[in-house]
Design a protein around this motif. Sequence first.
Motif, PDB file in Angstrom:
ATOM      1  N   GLY A 278      42.100  19.248  26.850  1.00 40.19           N
ATOM      2  CA  GLY A 278      40.725  18.947  27.250  1.00 40.19           C
ATOM      3  C   GLY A 278      40.397  19.258  28.703  1.00 40.19           C
ATOM      4  N   ALA A 279      41.319  19.920  29.423  1.00 39.42           N
ATOM      5  CA  ALA A 279      41.021  20.301  30.813  1.00 39.42           C
ATOM      6  C   ALA A 279      40.003  21.436  30.800  1.00 39.42           C
ATOM      7  CB  ALA A 279      42.300  20.760  31.503  1.00 39.42           C
ATOM      8  N   SER A 280      39.126  21.495  31.827  1.00 39.55           N
ATOM      9  CA  SER A 280      38.151  22.587  31.892  1.00 39.55           C
ATOM     10  C   SER A 280      38.020  23.078  33.325  1.00 39.55           C
ATOM     11  CB  SER A 280      36.791  22.106  31.360  1.00 39.55           C
ATOM     12  OG  SER A 280      36.317  21.072  32.182  1.00 39.55           O
ATOM     13  N   GLY A 281      37.263  24.151  33.514  1.00 43.29           N
ATOM     14  CA  GLY A 281      37.066  24.729  34.857  1.00 43.29           C
ATOM     15  C   GLY A 281      38.391  25.046  35.520  1.00 43.29           C
ATOM     16  N   ILE A 282      39.307  25.628  34.755  1.00 42.70           N
ATOM     17  CA  ILE A 282      40.650  25.889  35.313  1.00 42.70           C
ATOM     18  C   ILE A 282      40.606  27.116  36.234  1.00 42.70           C
ATOM     19  CG2 ILE A 282      43.063  26.418  34.739  1.00 42.70           C
ATOM     20  CD1 ILE A 282      42.576  25.058  32.015  1.00 42.70           C
ATOM     21  N   ILE A 283      41.067  26.935  37.462  1.00 41.87           N
ATOM     22  CA  ILE A 283      41.114  28.056  38.421  1.00 41.87           C
ATOM     23  C   ILE A 283      42.565  28.243  38.845  1.00 41.87           C
ATOM     24  CG2 ILE A 283      40.398  28.837  40.730  1.00 41.87           C
ATOM     25  CD1 ILE A 283      37.857  27.216  40.358  1.00 41.87           C
ATOM     26  N   VAL A 284      43.030  29.493  38.820  1.00 43.23           N
ATOM     27  CA  VAL A 284      44.413  29.767  39.213  1.00 43.23           C
ATOM     28  C   VAL A 284      44.406  30.724  40.406  1.00 43.23           C
ATOM     29  CG1 VAL A 284      46.626  30.685  38.443  1.00 43.23           C
ATOM     30  CG2 VAL A 284      45.172  29.441  36.843  1.00 43.23           C
ATOM     31  N   LEU A 285      45.162  30.402  41.442  1.00 43.03           N
ATOM     32  CA  LEU A 285      45.187  31.227  42.654  1.00 43.03           C
ATOM     33  C   LEU A 285      46.611  31.649  42.995  1.00 43.03           C
ATOM     34  CD1 LEU A 285      42.959  28.851  44.806  1.00 43.03           C
ATOM     35  CD2 LEU A 285      42.217  30.998  43.786  1.00 43.03           C
ATOM     36  N   PRO A 286      46.756  32.860  43.551  1.00 40.71           N
ATOM     37  CA  PRO A 286      48.108  33.231  44.004  1.00 40.71           C
ATOM     38  C   PRO A 286      48.469  32.437  45.262  1.00 40.71           C
ATOM     39  CG  PRO A 286      46.519  34.935  44.583  1.00 40.71           C
ATOM     40  CD  PRO A 286      45.759  33.898  43.809  1.00 40.71           C
ATOM     41  N   ILE A 287      49.746  32.228  45.474  1.00 37.26           N
ATOM     42  CA  ILE A 287      50.201  31.521  46.686  1.00 37.26           C
ATOM     43  C   ILE A 287      50.789  32.563  47.623  1.00 37.26           C
ATOM     44  CG2 ILE A 287      51.824  29.789  47.570  1.00 37.26           C
ATOM     45  CD1 ILE A 287      51.681  28.456  44.789  1.00 37.26           C
ATOM     46  N   GLU A 288      50.384  32.524  48.893  1.00 36.85           N
ATOM     47  CA  GLU A 288      50.889  33.539  49.817  1.00 36.85           C
ATOM     48  C   GLU A 288      52.323  33.235  50.230  1.00 36.85           C
ATOM     49  OE1 GLU A 288      48.127  34.948  52.893  1.00 36.85           O
ATOM     50  OE2 GLU A 288      49.961  35.128  54.092  1.00 36.85           O
ATOM     51  N   LYS A 289      52.570  32.011  50.664  1.00 43.05           N
ATOM     52  CA  LYS A 289      53.930  31.612  51.016  1.00 43.05           C
ATOM     53  C   LYS A 289      54.138  30.177  50.593  1.00 43.05           C
ATOM     54  CE  LYS A 289      54.206  34.685  54.885  1.00 43.05           C
ATOM     55  NZ  LYS A 289      52.793  35.069  54.856  1.00 43.05           N
ATOM     56  N   MET A 290      55.364  29.818  50.289  1.00 40.25           N
ATOM     57  CA  MET A 290      55.610  28.437  49.882  1.00 40.25           C
ATOM     58  C   MET A 290      56.951  27.982  50.456  1.00 40.25           C
ATOM     59  SD  MET A 290      55.121  26.996  46.110  1.00 40.25           S
ATOM     60  CE  MET A 290      56.658  26.583  45.403  1.00 40.25           C
ATOM     61  N   MET A 291      56.932  26.958  51.270  1.00 41.99           N
ATOM     62  CA  MET A 291      58.170  26.442  51.848  1.00 41.99           C
ATOM     63  C   MET A 291      58.543  25.175  51.091  1.00 41.99           C
ATOM     64  SD  MET A 291      58.068  28.841  53.562  1.00 41.99           S
ATOM     65  CE  MET A 291      58.393  29.692  55.015  1.00 41.99           C
ATOM     66  N   ILE A 292      59.612  25.258  50.316  1.00 39.46           N
ATOM     67  CA  ILE A 292      59.996  24.073  49.528  1.00 39.46           C
ATOM     68  C   ILE A 292      60.958  23.210  50.328  1.00 39.46           C
ATOM     69  CG2 ILE A 292      60.873  23.284  47.313  1.00 39.46           C
ATOM     70  CD1 ILE A 292      60.194  25.958  46.141  1.00 39.46           C
TER      71      ILE A 292
END
Length: 292
Positions: A278-292
């Motif tokens: 039932g989720a809506s308005g889903i937006i997906v974006l690329p991540i430039e960098k991620m420091m875990i």
Amino acid sequence: MKKLNNNNIKLAVQKEGRLTEETLTFLKAAGFEFENSKQRLFSVCRNFPLEILYVRVNDIPDYVSSGVVDIGIIGQNVLYEIRPKVKKLLNLRFGFCSLQLAVPNESVVRDIAQLKNKKIATSYPNSVKRYFKKNDIEVETVLIRGSVEITPALGVADAVADLVSTGSTLALNDLRPIMTIYESDAVLIENETSFADRKKQLLIKKLLTRFKGVLSAKNYKYIMMNAPEDILPRIKKIIPGLKSPTIAKLGKDGWVSVQSVIKEDVFWETIEKLKKEGASGIIVLPIEKMMI
Ligand code: PRP
């Protein structure tokens, strides 16, 4: 002309070939700023004590093991073949290819056992010899430096062991793959003694952190969506996020906005599950960098 500086770390990369463009793109994605002209010999980074030397890929293992440079980027296939005295630091997840055994389309050979006592042309003789020795099959390897794929047509060999990425070269030469000897991607290698120098040790550690940031970002996507509050527990199960998703109340009563990261390899499955819940308005974006 700029001069090389001994306090900087030196990275050897392929001057011209299959890894060059992707290597430079990767370095720029990791935040290193440098110029590179067509006549490239070396580049000095503007924002990091790093010098990039452009050399022939087969020379990189020697440069790294002898300490001419501190680190290098080569295909894992070169490591398998030459087994130089260097330390592998990281697989870089680009420059994917495999070393494959292939025979002419019309050949009766279907498996490696049928290659017994046959001639195999390759630029990777050590890899091929090791592979057949392990499988206890006697073969004759013929060392060919380039255009390995034409050797069966010339009558020089019965089969080839060559690098394959798209498979176009094999297809164009009427060759049929029968077995993969190994898979390969680009790797970062290090001189075994660079770590003895504390300053360089720190710089290489910083560079590694940046490289890992690019690799993590490649494996994840940032996702935002709206959802009724009552399905939150189920959404949290589908996207646990790194620790837990960010949740904010929306103007619309009983609705929330959810933000998190999802793994690239389960991306489509995850989106389908979220929509089903039932989720809506889903937006997906690329991540430039991620420091875990
Ligand atoms: C390899 C291999 C083939 C080609 C295969 O050569 O020897 O010629 O790539 O790629 P494909 O499956 O996408 O057609 P490489 O580019 O490494 O250069 P080389 O000829 O100098 O070995």
